[in-house]
Design an enzyme around this catalytic site. Structure first.
Site, PDB file in Angstrom:
ATOM      1  N   HIS A  68      -9.338 -17.929  12.923  1.00 38.84           N
ATOM      2  CA  HIS A  68      -9.695 -17.257  11.667  1.00 38.84           C
ATOM      3  C   HIS A  68     -11.019 -16.499  11.798  1.00 38.84           C
ATOM      4  CE1 HIS A  68      -9.092 -17.831   7.042  1.00 38.84           C
ATOM      5  NE2 HIS A  68      -9.091 -16.573   7.410  1.00 38.84           N
ATOM      6  N   TYR A 121      -1.350 -10.209  14.823  1.00 40.52           N
ATOM      7  CA  TYR A 121      -1.272  -9.055  13.904  1.00 40.52           C
ATOM      8  C   TYR A 121      -2.278  -7.978  14.315  1.00 40.52           C
ATOM      9  CZ  TYR A 121      -2.466  -6.181   9.837  1.00 40.52           C
ATOM     10  OH  TYR A 121      -2.765  -5.113   9.013  1.00 40.52           O
ATOM     11  N   SER A 122      -3.567  -8.368  14.404  1.00 41.22           N
ATOM     12  CA  SER A 122      -4.581  -7.335  14.667  1.00 41.22           C
ATOM     13  C   SER A 122      -4.448  -6.773  16.078  1.00 41.22           C
ATOM     14  CB  SER A 122      -5.988  -7.860  14.403  1.00 41.22           C
ATOM     15  OG  SER A 122      -6.234  -9.059  15.067  1.00 41.22           O
ATOM     16  N   ILE A 141      11.863   1.949  11.891  1.00 40.73           N
ATOM     17  CA  ILE A 141      11.112   2.924  12.703  1.00 40.73           C
ATOM     18  C   ILE A 141      11.365   2.754  14.205  1.00 40.73           C
ATOM     19  CG2 ILE A 141       9.268   3.520  11.059  1.00 40.73           C
ATOM     20  CD1 ILE A 141       7.493   1.498  12.703  1.00 40.73           C
ATOM     21  N   ILE A 149       0.839  -1.206   0.000  1.00 39.05           N
ATOM     22  CA  ILE A 149       0.000   0.000   0.000  1.00 39.05           C
ATOM     23  C   ILE A 149       0.874   1.257   0.000  1.00 39.05           C
ATOM     24  CG2 ILE A 149      -1.812   1.266   1.221  1.00 39.05           C
ATOM     25  CD1 ILE A 149      -2.669  -1.453   2.441  1.00 39.05           C
ATOM     26  N   ALA A 165       4.343   1.684   7.837  1.00 41.30           N
ATOM     27  CA  ALA A 165       5.289   0.591   8.104  1.00 41.30           C
ATOM     28  C   ALA A 165       4.707  -0.340   9.155  1.00 41.30           C
ATOM     29  CB  ALA A 165       6.613   1.158   8.598  1.00 41.30           C
ATOM     30  N   LEU A 195      -3.540 -13.728  -0.442  1.00 41.58           N
ATOM     31  CA  LEU A 195      -4.494 -14.591  -1.150  1.00 41.58           C
ATOM     32  C   LEU A 195      -4.550 -14.378  -2.675  1.00 41.58           C
ATOM     33  CD1 LEU A 195      -6.923 -16.696  -0.769  1.00 41.58           C
ATOM     34  CD2 LEU A 195      -8.394 -14.703  -0.922  1.00 41.58           C
ATOM     35  N   LYS A 244      -1.803  -4.123  15.854  1.00 46.65           N
ATOM     36  CA  LYS A 244      -2.322  -2.935  15.158  1.00 46.65           C
ATOM     37  C   LYS A 244      -3.280  -2.174  16.093  1.00 46.65           C
ATOM     38  CE  LYS A 244      -1.720  -1.584  11.563  1.00 46.65           C
ATOM     39  NZ  LYS A 244      -0.666  -0.698  10.976  1.00 46.65           N
ATOM     40  N   THR A 294      -6.059  -1.133  10.199  1.00 48.25           N
ATOM     41  CA  THR A 294      -6.850  -2.172   9.523  1.00 48.25           C
ATOM     42  C   THR A 294      -8.216  -2.349  10.187  1.00 48.25           C
ATOM     43  OG1 THR A 294      -6.926  -4.576   9.267  1.00 48.25           O
ATOM     44  CG2 THR A 294      -5.534  -3.773  11.003  1.00 48.25           C
ATOM     45  N   ASP A 295      -9.172  -2.898   9.437  1.00 43.55           N
ATOM     46  CA  ASP A 295     -10.483  -3.225  10.035  1.00 43.55           C
ATOM     47  C   ASP A 295     -10.380  -4.459  10.934  1.00 43.55           C
ATOM     48  OD1 ASP A 295     -10.144  -5.156   8.054  1.00 43.55           O
ATOM     49  OD2 ASP A 295     -12.154  -4.950   7.205  1.00 43.55           O
ATOM     50  N   GLU A 296      -9.234  -5.162  10.879  1.00 42.39           N
ATOM     51  CA  GLU A 296      -9.103  -6.383  11.694  1.00 42.39           C
ATOM     52  C   GLU A 296      -9.065  -6.063  13.187  1.00 42.39           C
ATOM     53  OE1 GLU A 296      -6.503  -9.450  10.231  1.00 42.39           O
ATOM     54  OE2 GLU A 296      -6.608  -8.671   8.198  1.00 42.39           O
TER      55      GLU A 296
HETATM   56  P1  NAD Z   1       3.426  -4.614   3.536  1.00 40.81           P
HETATM   57  O1  NAD Z   1       3.780  -5.753   4.425  1.00 40.81           O
HETATM   58  O2  NAD Z   1       3.288  -4.847   2.061  1.00 40.81           O
HETATM   59  O3  NAD Z   1       4.519  -3.442   3.690  1.00 40.81           O
HETATM   60  C1  NAD Z   1       5.037  -3.046   4.924  1.00 40.81           C
HETATM   61  C2  NAD Z   1       6.266  -2.177   4.653  1.00 40.81           C
HETATM   62  O4  NAD Z   1       6.757  -1.738   5.918  1.00 40.81           O
HETATM   63  C3  NAD Z   1       7.398  -2.906   3.945  1.00 40.81           C
HETATM   64  O5  NAD Z   1       7.911  -2.101   2.909  1.00 40.81           O
HETATM   65  C4  NAD Z   1       8.431  -3.132   5.039  1.00 40.81           C
HETATM   66  O6  NAD Z   1       9.758  -3.151   4.561  1.00 40.81           O
HETATM   67  C5  NAD Z   1       8.172  -1.926   5.934  1.00 40.81           C
HETATM   68  N1  NAD Z   1       8.580  -2.157   7.327  1.00 40.81           N
HETATM   69  C6  NAD Z   1       8.290  -3.243   8.100  1.00 40.81           C
HETATM   70  N2  NAD Z   1       8.872  -3.108   9.309  1.00 40.81           N
HETATM   71  C7  NAD Z   1       9.501  -1.902   9.307  1.00 40.81           C
HETATM   72  C8  NAD Z   1      10.253  -1.182  10.273  1.00 40.81           C
HETATM   73  N3  NAD Z   1      10.488  -1.699  11.501  1.00 40.81           N
HETATM   74  N4  NAD Z   1      10.738   0.034   9.943  1.00 40.81           N
HETATM   75  C9  NAD Z   1      10.526   0.557   8.707  1.00 40.81           C
HETATM   76  N5  NAD Z   1       9.848  -0.085   7.740  1.00 40.81           N
HETATM   77  C10 NAD Z   1       9.327  -1.297   8.048  1.00 40.81           C
HETATM   78  O7  NAD Z   1       2.108  -3.986   4.152  1.00 40.81           O
HETATM   79  P2  NAD Z   1       0.857  -3.327   3.410  1.00 40.81           P
HETATM   80  O8  NAD Z   1      -0.070  -4.396   3.014  1.00 40.81           O
HETATM   81  O9  NAD Z   1       1.347  -2.360   2.402  1.00 40.81           O
HETATM   82  O10 NAD Z   1       0.198  -2.551   4.621  1.00 40.81           O
HETATM   83  C11 NAD Z   1       0.601  -1.222   4.946  1.00 40.81           C
HETATM   84  C12 NAD Z   1      -0.169  -0.753   6.161  1.00 40.81           C
HETATM   85  O11 NAD Z   1      -1.572  -0.792   5.905  1.00 40.81           O
HETATM   86  C13 NAD Z   1       0.060  -1.621   7.396  1.00 40.81           C
HETATM   87  O12 NAD Z   1       0.154  -0.777   8.505  1.00 40.81           O
HETATM   88  C14 NAD Z   1      -1.186  -2.494   7.477  1.00 40.81           C
HETATM   89  O13 NAD Z   1      -1.466  -2.835   8.793  1.00 40.81           O
HETATM   90  C15 NAD Z   1      -2.230  -1.570   6.887  1.00 40.81           C
HETATM   91  N6  NAD Z   1      -3.359  -2.249   6.215  1.00 40.81           N
HETATM   92  C16 NAD Z   1      -3.146  -3.209   5.263  1.00 40.81           C
HETATM   93  C17 NAD Z   1      -4.237  -3.794   4.613  1.00 40.81           C
HETATM   94  C18 NAD Z   1      -4.039  -4.825   3.514  1.00 40.81           C
HETATM   95  O14 NAD Z   1      -5.022  -5.379   3.011  1.00 40.81           O
HETATM   96  N7  NAD Z   1      -2.820  -5.097   3.056  1.00 40.81           N
HETATM   97  C19 NAD Z   1      -5.525  -3.417   4.947  1.00 40.81           C
HETATM   98  C20 NAD Z   1      -5.704  -2.427   5.912  1.00 40.81           C
HETATM   99  C21 NAD Z   1      -4.612  -1.851   6.529  1.00 40.81           C
END
Ligand code: NAD
Length: 351
Positions: free
Chosen positions: A298, A161-162, A61, A14, A83, A201, A165, A135-137
């Site tokens: 799940h 995970y959730s 971070i 994202i 991140a 998925l 978050k 996330t909605d989780e």
């Molecule tokens: P992703 O796993 O694809 O990317 C995470 C990124 O964070 C990676 O580039 C990774 O290198 C970086 N990262 C991880 N640990 C780090 C650290 N300690 N310091 C700096 N960088 C670090 O995740 P995503 O799917 O792109 O999700 C991004 C955000 O959106 C997350 O916070 C996730 O919780 C949230 N989110 C994701 C979804 C989904 O469907 N994927 C839905 C809702 C919310």
């Protein structure tokens, strides 16, 4: 002067969509701060990497000094914090990294942002925003068929995970309430689209099908997720970061509730049409579907009420599930170099 956006996790799925959107559709400067874990992939940023307004800093971070140096160097106006460790299955196999990055990392970023913000001029101080992407989780799951998660649904996370978050969301709200740091939180449903790491998925199913491997579906496949095209999410996030109200939470979703098995069957049908030359021995992609033991804990159903962001900020998704999924399948067919570099691990050497 154009604004400076500091995006954490900008090399992820994202985050990279947010960075591409900011560079392509706004005039702001973007500082991508990413540790480059297995999920970080700079190949996803090839199209913007040579733009003068794009800057990359490899940093964790959790590393307070390094993050403080980056704030001092770039003087951000907006922080978009994406991140995270994000894969539920990995959080079950090894929760420690999730606690570290999602909780301790968010805490560290908040502390650096707070010290930086406290010393800004009055003008910069009042326009500064810390946008936390969640996330909605965090809401757990829904059992009633008509219920939706709203911004006031109580938190009830199910997985490590959730839970991490959810912890980070609480920290962000406390930093506003206690210290006045101008924060905003968004909670979004499942994203899908281009540049999605093939352990998730939709890309997993596409790539397995293309190579004639089984399509493993958890349990009975009846779990319901609300799917949002990643570029719609990126547009929503930038709108919230620039126009959202301090202290507010916005739920973001696509109004696309689908059972996992429906998603997999739709993918198979799209592949029949878009990739008719199947691997040897495969007559129909759908014959590759296999049911595997369900994931522990799940969640059954997630569904988002996104009416607040639509009403207050005028955001609406541009893609339907059908149009977004078709674009996604076509993207994976057209971008084999991107995913083959992940399958053979060479993406980690790309700089
Ligand atoms: P992703 O796993 O694809 O990317 C995470 C990124 O964070 C990676 O580039 C990774 O290198 C970086 N990262 C991880 N640990 C780090 C650290 N300690 N310091 C700096 N960088 C670090 O995740 P995503 O799917 O792109 O999700 C991004 C955000 O959106 C997350 O916070 C996730 O919780 C949230 N989110 C994701 C979804 C989904 O469907 N994927 C839905 C809702 C919310």
């Amino acid at each position: 002067m154009s604004k400076v956006f500091l995006v954490t996790g900008g090399a992820g799925f994202i985050g990279s969509a947010v960075v591409r959107h900011l560079i392509n559709d706004t005039d702001c400067q973007v500082v991508n701060v990413d540790k480059l874990t297995y999920a970080g992939n700079l190949m996803s940023l090839k199209s913007v990497e040579s733009n003068d307004r794009y800057h990359f800093e490899q940093a964790d971070i959790c590393d307070k000094n390094k993050i403080a140096e980056i704030f001092t160097k770039y003087q951000p106006d907006v922080v978009m914090h994406l991140a995270a460790e994000s894969h539920v299955d990995r959080s079950i196999n090894g929760p420690s990294e999730f606690v570290q990055t999602n909780v301790v990392g968010t805490y560290t970023l908040l502390e650096v942002a707070r010290a930086y913000w406290a010393n800004l001029s009055d003008d910069k101080k009042s326009s500064f925003r810390f946008h936390h992407i969640s996330t909605d989780e965090v809401y757990g799951d829904l059992h009633g068929t008509d219920d939706l998660f709203t911004e006031t649904t109580p938190y009830a996370p199910s997985s490590p995970y959730s839970a991490t978050k959810a912890s980070s969301d609480h920290l962000v709200r406390a930093w506003l309430r206690t210290f006045g740091l101008p924060t905003i939180v968004t909670n979004c449903s499942n994203n899908y689209g281009p540049y999605h790491f093939p352990e998730k998925l939709i890309p997993l199913m596409i790539l397995n099908a293309l190579s004639g491997k089984n399509l493993p579906v958890y349990g009975d496949g009846k779990q319901i997720r609300d799917w949002l095209f990643v570029e719609d999410h990126a547009r929503a996030l930038v709108q919230v970061a620039t126009k959202g109200e301090i202290g507010e939470t916005y739920n973001i979703g696509g109004h696309n509730e689908k059972q996992n098995i429906e998603v997999v069957k739709t993918l198979c049908a799209l592949l029949e049409e878009l990739a008719p030359n199947k691997p040897e021995g495969v007559q129909y992609y759908a014959e590759l579907i296999t049911y595997v033991t369900d994931r522990p804990g799940h969640d059954v159903r997630y569904a988002i009420d996104a009416s607040k962001i639509e009403r207050e900020l005028g955001w609406k998704p541009q893609e339907t599930f059908e149009s977004g999924l078709r674009k996604t399948v076509q993207w994976y067919l057209d971008n084999k170099d991107w995913w083959q570099a992940i399958l053979n691990n060479s993406y980690r050497n790309y700089r």
